[in-house]
Design an enzyme around this catalytic site. Structure first.
Site, short mmCIF file in Angstrom:
data_model
loop_
_atom_site.label_atom_id
_atom_site.label_comp_id
_atom_site.label_asym_id
_atom_site.label_seq_id
_atom_site.Cartn_x
_atom_site.Cartn_y
_atom_site.Cartn_z
N SER A 139 64.22 24.38 67.59
CA SER A 139 64.27 23.14 67.91
C SER A 139 64.20 22.05 66.84
CB SER A 139 63.20 22.59 68.86
OG SER A 139 63.12 21.46 69.28
N TYR A 152 54.20 22.32 71.20
CA TYR A 152 55.55 22.68 70.89
C TYR A 152 55.96 22.52 69.59
CZ TYR A 152 60.40 23.10 72.32
OH TYR A 152 61.89 23.49 72.55
#
Length: 249
Positions: A139, A152
């Site tokens: 990501s 995250y």
């Protein structure tokens, strides 16, 4: 792309990118093992796909659970050619001062330990065979902090480094190790992000996100020799040159 007689293991396969990848690999002739916690969703997807599909309920944060699933694949198909480390969660979405410690730790267990567990489970046989492809779904959050995403961002940064470490250690043994940063994808995760109202990603509209089959197609391309120049790197699907190479534009 021809994947006949190739065995593909996909974690987080019950929905989103994982499910889209499972469909495409199966269409290309691969034998696909579906790993996720939601057994009912895996059975439904396996029934939809048909053919050589193994639905294997599995908790990626538990090494023993992952090892059992990989052993099952070996028993059925003789080995694993491709591992897609796709499983990941984003909760808790919260500022550090408000984050629940247990939820924070659970995310780390899934997003980092889950990647390690998949790698570790397939490594012995891949090394013995002198071949295998392992891809980590990464990501943009791996490379910059975002408000409310401390867990995250930290986990994706860790998984990206883990992927680099695997490439460093095992490329000479014939393994192809890569990462894919897909950008924002139209999945349930984006609905959860939208509902949080935190950081600029939550302001994006549904139409701003790419469909799940785009990263799925990129994952398939990354398993081919055309992607060999990118071994050991993290590919960004935001890159128009990569999209063209995959055939998306």
């Amino acid at each position: 792309m021809d994947f006949n007689n190739k065995s593909v293991v996909i974690t987080g396969a019950s929905r989103g990118i994982g499910a889209a990848a499972a469909r495409l690999f199966a269409e290309a002739g691969a034998r696909v093992a579906l790993l996720a916690r939601d057994g009912d969703a895996l059975l439904a997807l396996a029934d939809e796909i048909g053919g050589n599909v193994l639905p294997l309920p599995c908790d990626v944060s538990d090494y023993a659970s992952v090892a059992r699933a990989i052993d099952h694949v070996h028993d059925e198909w003789g080995g694993v050619d491709i591992l897609i480390n796709n499983a990941g969660v984003i909760d808790p979405i919260a500022r550090l001062s408000d984050a629940d410690p247990a939820a924070w730790s659970k995310l780390i267990d899934v997003n980092i330990s889950g990647v390690f567990n998949g790698m570790r489970a397939v490594l012995p046989a891949m090394k013995q065979a002198g071949a295998g492809t392992i891809i980590t779904v990464s990501s943009g959050a791996a490379h910059r902090p975002l408000e409310g995403w401390s867990a995250y961002c930290t986990s994706k940064a860790g998984a990206a480094m883990l992927t680099q470490a695997l490439d460093l250690e095992e490329r000479s043994n014939g393994l192809r190790v890569l990462g894919l940063s897909p950008g924002t994808v139209a999945t349930q995760m984006q609905r959860d992000i939208k509902a949080s109202g935190l950081n600029p990603v939550s302001t994006l509209e549904w139409e701003d996100h790419i469909p799940p089959d785009w990263p799925a197609r990129a994952l398939m391309w990354m398993c081919t020799r055309d992607a060999d120049a990118f071994i050991g790197t993290e590919i960004s699907l935001r890159d128009d040159a990569i999209r063209a190479r995959v055939g998306l534009i």
